[in-house]
Design an enzyme around this catalytic site. Structure first.
Site, PDB file in Angstrom:
ATOM      1  N   LYS A  54      65.192  98.258 106.817  1.00 16.27           N
ATOM      2  CA  LYS A  54      65.585  98.515 108.267  1.00 16.27           C
ATOM      3  C   LYS A  54      67.082  98.642 108.525  1.00 16.27           C
ATOM      4  O   LYS A  54      67.402  99.455 109.313  1.00 16.27           O
ATOM      5  CB  LYS A  54      65.434  96.695 109.193  1.00 16.27           C
ATOM      6  CG  LYS A  54      64.006  96.495 109.068  1.00 16.27           C
ATOM      7  CD  LYS A  54      63.872  95.279 110.063  1.00 16.27           C
ATOM      8  CE  LYS A  54      64.691  94.078 109.368  1.00 16.27           C
ATOM      9  NZ  LYS A  54      64.093  93.661 108.004  1.00 16.27           N
ATOM     10  N   ARG A  73      63.670  87.789 115.835  1.00 22.40           N
ATOM     11  CA  ARG A  73      63.250  87.410 114.697  1.00 22.40           C
ATOM     12  C   ARG A  73      62.239  86.291 114.825  1.00 22.40           C
ATOM     13  O   ARG A  73      61.487  85.983 113.940  1.00 22.40           O
ATOM     14  CB  ARG A  73      64.534  86.749 113.939  1.00 22.40           C
ATOM     15  CG  ARG A  73      64.308  86.597 112.255  1.00 22.40           C
ATOM     16  CD  ARG A  73      64.769  87.563 111.856  1.00 22.40           C
ATOM     17  NE  ARG A  73      65.256  87.550 110.631  1.00 22.40           N
ATOM     18  CZ  ARG A  73      66.009  88.464 110.115  1.00 22.40           C
ATOM     19  NH1 ARG A  73      66.630  89.288 110.778  1.00 22.40           N
ATOM     20  NH2 ARG A  73      66.421  88.138 108.778  1.00 22.40           N
ATOM     21  N   ARG A  89      68.753  95.484  95.189  1.00 21.78           N
ATOM     22  CA  ARG A  89      69.469  95.840  96.177  1.00 21.78           C
ATOM     23  C   ARG A  89      70.777  95.561  96.022  1.00 21.78           C
ATOM     24  O   ARG A  89      71.458  94.355  95.280  1.00 21.78           O
ATOM     25  CB  ARG A  89      69.226  95.253  97.562  1.00 21.78           C
ATOM     26  CG  ARG A  89      70.344  95.638  98.831  1.00 21.78           C
ATOM     27  CD  ARG A  89      69.423  95.367  99.988  1.00 21.78           C
ATOM     28  NE  ARG A  89      69.363  93.826 100.443  1.00 21.78           N
ATOM     29  CZ  ARG A  89      68.692  93.426 101.493  1.00 21.78           C
ATOM     30  NH1 ARG A  89      68.246  94.238 102.437  1.00 21.78           N
ATOM     31  NH2 ARG A  89      68.717  92.230 101.820  1.00 21.78           N
ATOM     32  N   ARG A 102      73.798  90.728  97.480  1.00 19.48           N
ATOM     33  CA  ARG A 102      74.018  89.644  98.436  1.00 19.48           C
ATOM     34  C   ARG A 102      73.460  88.243  98.062  1.00 19.48           C
ATOM     35  O   ARG A 102      72.544  88.215  97.200  1.00 19.48           O
ATOM     36  CB  ARG A 102      73.017  89.914  99.635  1.00 19.48           C
ATOM     37  CG  ARG A 102      73.863  90.628 100.870  1.00 19.48           C
ATOM     38  CD  ARG A 102      72.795  91.239 101.695  1.00 19.48           C
ATOM     39  NE  ARG A 102      71.570  90.264 102.497  1.00 19.48           N
ATOM     40  CZ  ARG A 102      71.062  90.686 103.428  1.00 19.48           C
ATOM     41  NH1 ARG A 102      70.985  91.787 103.858  1.00 19.48           N
ATOM     42  NH2 ARG A 102      69.991  89.911 103.668  1.00 19.48           N
ATOM     43  N   ARG A 122      62.714  83.754 102.314  1.00 25.16           N
ATOM     44  CA  ARG A 122      62.631  84.921 103.272  1.00 25.16           C
ATOM     45  C   ARG A 122      61.304  85.454 103.702  1.00 25.16           C
ATOM     46  O   ARG A 122      61.078  85.467 104.988  1.00 25.16           O
ATOM     47  CB  ARG A 122      63.854  85.647 102.979  1.00 25.16           C
ATOM     48  CG  ARG A 122      65.289  85.249 103.184  1.00 25.16           C
ATOM     49  CD  ARG A 122      66.123  85.886 102.466  1.00 25.16           C
ATOM     50  NE  ARG A 122      66.258  87.233 102.731  1.00 25.16           N
ATOM     51  CZ  ARG A 122      66.547  88.375 102.089  1.00 25.16           C
ATOM     52  NH1 ARG A 122      67.001  88.229 100.811  1.00 25.16           N
ATOM     53  NH2 ARG A 122      66.729  89.874 102.495  1.00 25.16           N
TER      54      ARG A 122
HETATM   55  P1  ADP Z   1      66.708  90.766 105.842  1.00 21.68           P
HETATM   56  O1  ADP Z   1      66.074  91.520 106.877  1.00 21.68           O
HETATM   57  O2  ADP Z   1      67.048  91.592 104.650  1.00 21.68           O
HETATM   58  O3  ADP Z   1      66.357  89.225 105.381  1.00 21.68           O
HETATM   59  P2  ADP Z   1      69.170  90.289 107.631  1.00 21.68           P
HETATM   60  O4  ADP Z   1      70.472  91.039 107.211  1.00 21.68           O
HETATM   61  O5  ADP Z   1      68.498  91.099 108.794  1.00 21.68           O
HETATM   62  O6  ADP Z   1      68.418  90.473 106.245  1.00 21.68           O
HETATM   63  O7  ADP Z   1      69.268  88.620 107.909  1.00 21.68           O
HETATM   64  C1  ADP Z   1      69.858  88.107 106.944  1.00 21.68           C
HETATM   65  C2  ADP Z   1      70.130  86.465 107.316  1.00 21.68           C
HETATM   66  O8  ADP Z   1      70.797  86.366 108.614  1.00 21.68           O
HETATM   67  C3  ADP Z   1      68.605  85.869 107.597  1.00 21.68           C
HETATM   68  O9  ADP Z   1      67.904  85.326 106.611  1.00 21.68           O
HETATM   69  C4  ADP Z   1      68.928  84.726 108.628  1.00 21.68           C
HETATM   70  O10 ADP Z   1      69.475  83.705 107.898  1.00 21.68           O
HETATM   71  C5  ADP Z   1      70.214  85.408 109.421  1.00 21.68           C
HETATM   72  N1  ADP Z   1      69.452  86.153 110.548  1.00 21.68           N
HETATM   73  C6  ADP Z   1      69.682  87.429 110.805  1.00 21.68           C
HETATM   74  N2  ADP Z   1      69.522  87.704 112.097  1.00 21.68           N
HETATM   75  C7  ADP Z   1      68.766  86.634 112.688  1.00 21.68           C
HETATM   76  C8  ADP Z   1      68.120  86.077 113.974  1.00 21.68           C
HETATM   77  N3  ADP Z   1      67.665  87.100 114.929  1.00 21.68           N
HETATM   78  N4  ADP Z   1      67.796  84.896 114.068  1.00 21.68           N
HETATM   79  C9  ADP Z   1      67.988  83.894 112.991  1.00 21.68           C
HETATM   80  N5  ADP Z   1      68.472  84.054 111.989  1.00 21.68           N
HETATM   81  C10 ADP Z   1      69.026  85.521 111.858  1.00 21.68           C
END
Ligand code: ADP
Ligand code: ZN
Length: 211
Positions: A13, A88, A127, A159, A170
């Site tokens: 994404k 999410r 990654r 990360r 996750r």
């Molecule tokens: P990925 O899609 O690779 O898991 P992201 O960078 O989108 O990584 O998200 C990393 C972390 O940030 C998530 O595991 C969560 O803890 C937090 N996070 C990101 N976006 C949201 C959201 N919309 N609602 C709740 N937590 C979020």
């Protein structure tokens, strides 16, 4: 254009959002990037979010909604947006729908990037993020094991939440919380599935065909 990118962690994404937002000239809003930035800068919001992000749990909805609202208020999203990582879960999706209704605007498209679970696990383990320009790379492909960013020379880092146990968590969160959004947006007739396998440019092309 108002677009939401959906897909499991590791679907690409972030990489795709960067390419697409350049191509169609709308801001890329990554709630993950915003949170990581706040954590790095040690802000109040960052302090609240750190434990959740590092352990792969969702940050509380109220916090996320506040982030999105402040972006809307600033006028930054008036030309459109590309959401990456938001909404999410169903609660966030419903609140987002309500927000847009009040503003008299509509989501144009939800792009669901489809990648199988084994591939996702492989990608997340490989990654690396550039500590300077934030570009995303994959080590291990074609045997490379780079330590420095090919674009700017910055150090490449893993990360914190890309460790094996956090990745597993996750994915569970994705299955139970985020996956239901596929039905939610399919019912609204705006979801398209895009094959997320293959070369970056090919996937970008597939997404652009649907925007
Ligand atoms: P990925 O899609 O690779 O898991 P992201 O960078 O989108 O990584 O998200 C990393 C972390 O940030 C998530 O595991 C969560 O803890 C937090 N996070 C990101 N976006 C949201 C959201 N919309 N609602 C709740 N937590 C979020
Ligand atoms: Zn770099």
């Amino acid at each position: 254009m108002r677009i939401v990118l959906l897909g499991p962690p590791g679907a690409g994404k972030g990489t795709q959002a960067k390419a697409i937002s350049k191509e169609i000239d709308v801001p890329h809003i990554s709630t993950g990037d915003i949170l990581r930035n706040e954590i790095k800068n040690g802000t109040e919001l960052g302090k609240k979010a750190a434990n959740f992000v590092e352990s792969g749990k969702l940050v509380p909805d109220e916090t996320i909604i506040e982030i999105i609202k402040s972006r809307i208020r600033s006028g930054e999203l008036d030309r459109g947006f590309l959401m990456d990582g938001f909404p999410r879960n169903l609660k966030q999706a419903k609140m987002f729908s309500e927000m847009m209704e009040e503003l008299n605007i509509k989501l144009d498209r939800v792009i669901n990037i489809v990648v199988d679970e084994n591939e996702v696990i492989r990608r997340l383990g490989n990654r690396r993020i550039c500590s300077v320009c934030k570009s995303i790379f994959s080590i291990g492909d074609d045997g490379n094991n780079m330590k420095r960013c090919p674009k700017c020379g910055g150090l490449l880092l893993k990360r914190k939440d890309d460790s094996e146990d956090v990745i597993r968590h996750r994915l569970k969160v994705y299955e139970s919380e985020t996956k239901p959004l596929i039905d939610y947006y399919t019912d609204r007739g705006i979801l398209v599935n895009v094959d997320g396998s293959g070369k970056e440019e090919e996937i970008t092309g597939r997404i652009l065909e649907n925007t």
